[in-house]
Motif scaffolding. Structure first.
Motif, PDB file in Angstrom:
ATOM      1  N   CYS A 260       0.760  -1.331   0.111  1.00 12.68           N
ATOM      2  CA  CYS A 260       0.071   0.181   0.104  1.00 12.68           C
ATOM      3  C   CYS A 260       0.776   1.201  -0.145  1.00 12.68           C
ATOM      4  O   CYS A 260       1.481   1.541  -1.104  1.00 12.68           O
ATOM      5  CB  CYS A 260      -1.151  -0.228   1.092  1.00 12.68           C
ATOM      6  SG  CYS A 260      -2.445   1.096   1.109  1.00 12.68           S
ATOM      7  N   ASN A 261       0.875   2.072   1.220  1.00  7.83           N
ATOM      8  CA  ASN A 261       1.716   3.096   0.938  1.00  7.83           C
ATOM      9  C   ASN A 261       3.266   2.809   0.843  1.00  7.83           C
ATOM     10  O   ASN A 261       4.158   3.669   0.261  1.00  7.83           O
ATOM     11  CB  ASN A 261       1.411   3.989   2.578  1.00  7.83           C
ATOM     12  CG  ASN A 261       2.314   5.191   2.575  1.00  7.83           C
ATOM     13  OD1 ASN A 261       2.847   5.549   3.599  1.00  7.83           O
ATOM     14  ND2 ASN A 261       2.064   6.202   1.437  1.00  7.83           N
ATOM     15  N   GLY A 262       3.605   1.602   1.277  1.00  9.51           N
ATOM     16  CA  GLY A 262       4.966   1.026   0.931  1.00  9.51           C
ATOM     17  C   GLY A 262       5.194   0.802  -0.420  1.00  9.51           C
ATOM     18  O   GLY A 262       6.108   1.039  -0.804  1.00  9.51           O
ATOM     19  N   PHE A 263       4.122   0.445  -1.093  1.00 13.33           N
ATOM     20  CA  PHE A 263       4.296   0.422  -2.686  1.00 13.33           C
ATOM     21  C   PHE A 263       4.513   2.065  -3.187  1.00 13.33           C
ATOM     22  O   PHE A 263       5.395   2.013  -3.933  1.00 13.33           O
ATOM     23  CB  PHE A 263       2.890  -0.182  -3.189  1.00 13.33           C
ATOM     24  CG  PHE A 263       2.924  -0.263  -4.720  1.00 13.33           C
ATOM     25  CD1 PHE A 263       4.123  -0.369  -5.631  1.00 13.33           C
ATOM     26  CD2 PHE A 263       1.819  -0.966  -5.365  1.00 13.33           C
ATOM     27  CE1 PHE A 263       4.080  -0.712  -6.995  1.00 13.33           C
ATOM     28  CE2 PHE A 263       1.877  -1.158  -6.563  1.00 13.33           C
ATOM     29  CZ  PHE A 263       2.921  -1.064  -7.381  1.00 13.33           C
ATOM     30  N   GLN A 264       4.013   2.948  -2.795  1.00  9.69           N
ATOM     31  CA  GLN A 264       4.184   4.199  -3.193  1.00  9.69           C
ATOM     32  C   GLN A 264       5.488   4.605  -2.632  1.00  9.69           C
ATOM     33  O   GLN A 264       6.048   5.271  -3.687  1.00  9.69           O
ATOM     34  CB  GLN A 264       2.945   5.073  -2.463  1.00  9.69           C
ATOM     35  CG  GLN A 264       1.627   4.801  -2.794  1.00  9.69           C
ATOM     36  CD  GLN A 264       0.660   5.232  -1.865  1.00  9.69           C
ATOM     37  OE1 GLN A 264       0.924   5.584  -0.775  1.00  9.69           O
ATOM     38  NE2 GLN A 264      -0.759   5.020  -2.017  1.00  9.69           N
ATOM     39  N   ILE A 265       5.769   4.247  -1.851  1.00 15.97           N
ATOM     40  CA  ILE A 265       7.339   4.508  -1.199  1.00 15.97           C
ATOM     41  C   ILE A 265       8.368   4.029  -2.414  1.00 15.97           C
ATOM     42  O   ILE A 265       9.220   4.630  -2.763  1.00 15.97           O
ATOM     43  CB  ILE A 265       7.369   4.331  -0.020  1.00 15.97           C
ATOM     44  CG1 ILE A 265       6.706   5.165   0.848  1.00 15.97           C
ATOM     45  CG2 ILE A 265       9.043   4.446   0.234  1.00 15.97           C
ATOM     46  CD1 ILE A 265       6.700   4.746   2.421  1.00 15.97           C
ATOM     47  N   LEU A 266       8.012   2.685  -2.458  1.00 18.60           N
ATOM     48  CA  LEU A 266       8.987   2.113  -3.545  1.00 18.60           C
ATOM     49  C   LEU A 266       9.222   2.796  -4.696  1.00 18.60           C
ATOM     50  O   LEU A 266      10.261   2.443  -5.566  1.00 18.60           O
ATOM     51  CB  LEU A 266       8.721   0.529  -3.729  1.00 18.60           C
ATOM     52  CG  LEU A 266       9.005  -0.141  -2.236  1.00 18.60           C
ATOM     53  CD1 LEU A 266       8.556  -1.638  -2.541  1.00 18.60           C
ATOM     54  CD2 LEU A 266      10.362  -0.096  -1.967  1.00 18.60           C
ATOM     55  N   THR A 267       7.789   3.081  -5.327  1.00 16.98           N
ATOM     56  CA  THR A 267       7.870   3.604  -6.744  1.00 16.98           C
ATOM     57  C   THR A 267       8.695   5.150  -6.595  1.00 16.98           C
ATOM     58  O   THR A 267       9.278   5.625  -7.367  1.00 16.98           O
ATOM     59  CB  THR A 267       6.548   4.079  -7.225  1.00 16.98           C
ATOM     60  OG1 THR A 267       5.763   4.929  -6.361  1.00 16.98           O
ATOM     61  CG2 THR A 267       5.804   2.529  -7.404  1.00 16.98           C
ATOM     62  N   GLU A 268       8.357   5.868  -5.461  1.00 20.30           N
ATOM     63  CA  GLU A 268       9.053   7.181  -5.213  1.00 20.30           C
ATOM     64  C   GLU A 268      10.645   6.994  -5.225  1.00 20.30           C
ATOM     65  O   GLU A 268      11.320   7.895  -5.579  1.00 20.30           O
ATOM     66  CB  GLU A 268       8.462   8.033  -4.018  1.00 20.30           C
ATOM     67  CG  GLU A 268       7.133   8.202  -4.211  1.00 20.30           C
ATOM     68  CD  GLU A 268       6.737   9.585  -5.121  1.00 20.30           C
ATOM     69  OE1 GLU A 268       7.954   9.981  -5.450  1.00 20.30           O
ATOM     70  OE2 GLU A 268       5.780   9.664  -5.637  1.00 20.30           O
TER      71      GLU A 268
END
Length: 222
Positions: A86-94
């Motif tokens: 979730c937010n961790g996926f967003q962080i990995l893309t960032e």
């Protein structure tokens, strides 16, 4: 298996992720976002869901610049494993560890419910415990889960068998129904649904257990 779970201000799934790792038999260390280095000997880093820094700018963008994320990037670049939920996926893309971006849901509403996921590839350490084509039920809880990549990048993901999960009934508008993707070396997985919330029968289902057990089994074998 030694796991580290990063904690950001606003994380609310860090304990859930740690418990899921522990129930699979992992030794888990919680790591604060201001730390500059991961503990020695870590096999996998968990980047949990929640609302890091309130997600007031762009989801995951501020967290991606936390001191610990430099160590996360170095860990992944030398072949370490990472799981972002979730937010961790967003962080990995960032951080650039995974391609694409997460945009606001197509309906512009927060969605919290259990969805069907099809295992699009069983050829990863994360999905090894499933069969390709299996449908599992896993909760989602996000406002910005609309995964986007360019047509060229989508073709690359398909050609390289890097789409891990797809939605059976797309809840957020993600391109090609994508719910999770892996890195080129297949050791970093980002997914919007929460497998750690599907790891205890008391929470309504256990379809996420196979992911954590598969990771444990493969690290034990190695």
């Amino acid at each position: 298996m030694k796991a580290a779970v990063i904690v950001f201000p606003g994380s609310n799934c860090d304990r859930d992720l740690a418990v899921a790792f522990e129930q699979a038999g992992a030794d888990v260390t919680m790591v604060w976002h201001k730390d500059t280095a991961l503990p020695e000997g870590i096999d996998i880093v968990g980047v949990p869901g929640g609302f890091s820094f309130g997600d007031y700018l762009r989801c995951g963008a501020i967290a991606a610049n936390s001191p610990i994320c430099q160590s996360l990037i170095q860990h992944a670049e030398r072949g370490g494993y990472a799981l972002g939920v979730c937010n961790g996926f967003q962080i990995l893309t960032e951080t650039g560890l995974l391609p694409g971006a997460l945009r606001r849901n197509a309906g512009l509403k927060y969605i919290c419910r259990t969805v069907g996921l099809e295992v699009a590839s069983a050829n990863t350490a994360f999905t090894y415990g499933y069969n390709k084509g299996d449908v599992v039920n896993v909760p989602i809880a996000h406002h910005d889960g609309n995964y986007f990549v360019t047509e060229d990048k989508l073709a690359e993901l398909r050609d390289e068998d890097r789409i891990a999960f797809t939605y059976t009934d797309n809840p957020n508008g993600s391109v090609a129904d994508i719910a999770g993707v892996v890195s080129k070396n297949r050791r970093v997985l980002g997914m919007m649904p929460h497998p750690e919330r599907a790891a205890d029968i008391g929470h309504g289902g256990t379809d996420g257990v196979a992911m954590f057990r598969a990771l444990m089994d493969q690290f034990a074998a190695a």
